[in-house]
Scaffold this active site. Structure first.
Site, PDB file in Angstrom:
ATOM      1  CE  LYS A  54     -48.713 179.552 -61.280  1.00  0.00           C
ATOM      2  NZ  LYS A  54     -49.000 180.665 -60.309  1.00  0.00           N
ATOM      3  CG  HIS A 109     -49.794 186.470 -67.689  1.00  0.00           C
ATOM      4  ND1 HIS A 109     -48.476 186.232 -67.383  1.00  0.00           N
ATOM      5  CD2 HIS A 109     -50.479 186.277 -66.523  1.00  0.00           C
ATOM      6  CE1 HIS A 109     -48.365 185.918 -66.099  1.00  0.00           C
ATOM      7  NE2 HIS A 109     -49.561 185.953 -65.560  1.00  0.00           N
ATOM      8  CB  SER A 139     -46.580 175.843 -61.707  1.00  0.00           C
ATOM      9  OG  SER A 139     -46.779 176.970 -60.910  1.00  0.00           O
TER      10      SER A 139
HETATM   11  P1  A3P Z   1     -44.540 176.336 -58.338  1.00  0.00           P
HETATM   12  O1  A3P Z   1     -46.025 176.310 -58.460  1.00  0.00           O
HETATM   13  O2  A3P Z   1     -43.869 175.318 -59.206  1.00  0.00           O
HETATM   14  O3  A3P Z   1     -44.057 176.285 -56.930  1.00  0.00           O
HETATM   15  P2  A3P Z   1     -45.850 183.031 -61.466  1.00  0.00           P
HETATM   16  O4  A3P Z   1     -45.375 184.098 -60.565  1.00  0.00           O
HETATM   17  O5  A3P Z   1     -45.473 183.255 -62.892  1.00  0.00           O
HETATM   18  O6  A3P Z   1     -47.304 182.744 -61.283  1.00  0.00           O
HETATM   19  O7  A3P Z   1     -45.054 181.697 -61.084  1.00  0.00           O
HETATM   20  C1  A3P Z   1     -45.272 181.050 -59.855  1.00  0.00           C
HETATM   21  C2  A3P Z   1     -44.244 179.960 -59.690  1.00  0.00           C
HETATM   22  O8  A3P Z   1     -42.970 180.583 -59.384  1.00  0.00           O
HETATM   23  C3  A3P Z   1     -44.558 179.026 -58.544  1.00  0.00           C
HETATM   24  O9  A3P Z   1     -44.027 177.753 -58.927  1.00  0.00           O
HETATM   25  C4  A3P Z   1     -43.763 179.651 -57.397  1.00  0.00           C
HETATM   26  O10 A3P Z   1     -43.496 178.787 -56.344  1.00  0.00           O
HETATM   27  C5  A3P Z   1     -42.493 180.050 -58.159  1.00  0.00           C
HETATM   28  N1  A3P Z   1     -41.707 181.064 -57.435  1.00  0.00           N
HETATM   29  C6  A3P Z   1     -42.088 182.307 -57.068  1.00  0.00           C
HETATM   30  N2  A3P Z   1     -41.109 182.922 -56.359  1.00  0.00           N
HETATM   31  C7  A3P Z   1     -40.082 182.036 -56.274  1.00  0.00           C
HETATM   32  C8  A3P Z   1     -38.786 182.070 -55.654  1.00  0.00           C
HETATM   33  N3  A3P Z   1     -38.371 183.112 -54.954  1.00  0.00           N
HETATM   34  N4  A3P Z   1     -38.013 180.968 -55.783  1.00  0.00           N
HETATM   35  C9  A3P Z   1     -38.420 179.894 -56.475  1.00  0.00           C
HETATM   36  N5  A3P Z   1     -39.626 179.804 -57.075  1.00  0.00           N
HETATM   37  C10 A3P Z   1     -40.454 180.862 -56.974  1.00  0.00           C
END
Ligand code: A3P
Length: 296
Positions: A54, A109, A139
């Site tokens: 996340k 991870h 998140s």
């Molecule tokens: P939120 O749940 O706060 O919206 P991961 O890829 O490590 O699982 O992280 C996911 C988080 O990154 C999510 O956060 C997602 O919305 C955010 N995220 C992914 N792509 C993004 C982008 N282009 N701009 C902003 N946030 C992004």
């Protein structure tokens, strides 16, 4: 042993964590992390994205892949992210990685102490992405609800406590970041934060492209930027996890591309939770120099 991905394998998936050296893993993780650590050979040309879940992993992956194609979106729009960059520790991970031509891309991870040791003597490029752990907690609370093999997602209060105790998938954020930060200063490691991406996405893309040795011209950077906005990625089914199989993800309960902002924790934490989090944060991060993180 059942074949990863087979019906028997799917049927055996459960919400129970597998604990390895003090870290809880989801049941999709490979059965022998020790063999992976000792036996997987990282190649000098490999490009590895590492994060605590996340942290913005998918965002970084999209940038890395678009830098590789010099802004041409066809790859990120036609191949799902976990095939472009397989998860090293998943039961199917090494097979997918070994099917790639060089340069190989993969994602992990894993905490530092469980990562294949060959990384540390290789010239592979490793991007480690970090994010304010308060936003990671929020998140993760929303995301793990959608994942059918994760637990402690019923109430925010319970998840909050489990996060601080490190009893969530991939363990303690504090240990993860503290472990990997030991690599800072090494020239084949880039540490970048979700907050930096938000503050200046162009500078971040340029920094990543320089690190990868693929300097882009301004038009190519423009094209990368166009395809890594929150909206563009939310709509890209190759990156937004909408193709994650139903046996893993309950798509009616939420999605990966949830809000995409920095600071959402303020909408979730009570005053008492804010204070409790700060206490643990101060204690666990005491050994690190000040000013390392944009959220401090
Ligand atoms: P939120 O749940 O706060 O919206 P991961 O890829 O490590 O699982 O992280 C996911 C988080 O990154 C999510 O956060 C997602 O919305 C955010 N995220 C992914 N792509 C993004 C982008 N282009 N701009 C902003 N946030 C992004």
């Amino acid at each position: 042993m059942t074949e990863p991905g087979s019906l028997a394998w799917v049927a055996a998936l459960s919400r129970d964590y597998t604990w390895v050296e003090g870290v809880p893993f989801l049941s999709t993780t490979t059965g022998d992390l020790g063999a992976l650590r000792d036996g997987f050979v990282v190649r000098d040309g490999d490009i590895v994205t590492v994060s605590y879940p996340k942290s913005g992993t998918t965002w970084i992956l999209e940038i890395v892949h678009l830098v590789h194609t010099r802004g041409d979106p066809r790859w990120v729009q036609s191949v799902v992210s976990w095939e472009r960059s397989p998860w090293l520790e998943k039961a199917t991970g090494v097979g997918g990685i070994n099917r790639q031509a060089d340069p190989r891309f993969y994602t992990s991870h894993l905490p530092l102490h469980l990562f294949p040791t060959s990384l540390f003597t290789s010239k592979a490029k490793c991007v480690y992405v970090m994010r304010n752990p308060r936003d990671i907690l929020v998140s993760g609370y929303h995301f793990w609800k959608t994942i059918k093999i994760a637990k402690y997602t019923e109430s925010f209060e319970v998840y909050f406590e489990k996060f601080l105790q490190g009893e969530v998938p991939f363990g303690s954020w504090f240990d993860h970041v503290g472990g990997w930060l030991q690599m800072r200063g090494k020239e084949n490691f880039l540490f970048i934060s979700y907050e930096e991406l938000h503050q200046d996405i162009r500078a971040s893309v340029e920094q990543i492209s320089r690190f990868l040795g693929t300097e882009l011209n301004p038009e190519e950077v423009d094209s990368v930027l166009q395809h890594v906005t929150f909206q563009a990625m939310k709509e890209n089914k190759m990156s937004n996890f909408s193709l994650l199989p139903d046996f893993l993800m309950d798509h009616s309960k939420g999605c990966l591309m949830r809000k995409g902002i920095a600071g959402d924790w303020r909408n979730h934490f009570t005053v008492a939770q804010t204070e409790a989090f700060d206490r643990v944060y101060r204690e666990k991060m005491a050994g690190l120099p000040r000013g390392l993180f944009p959220w401090d």
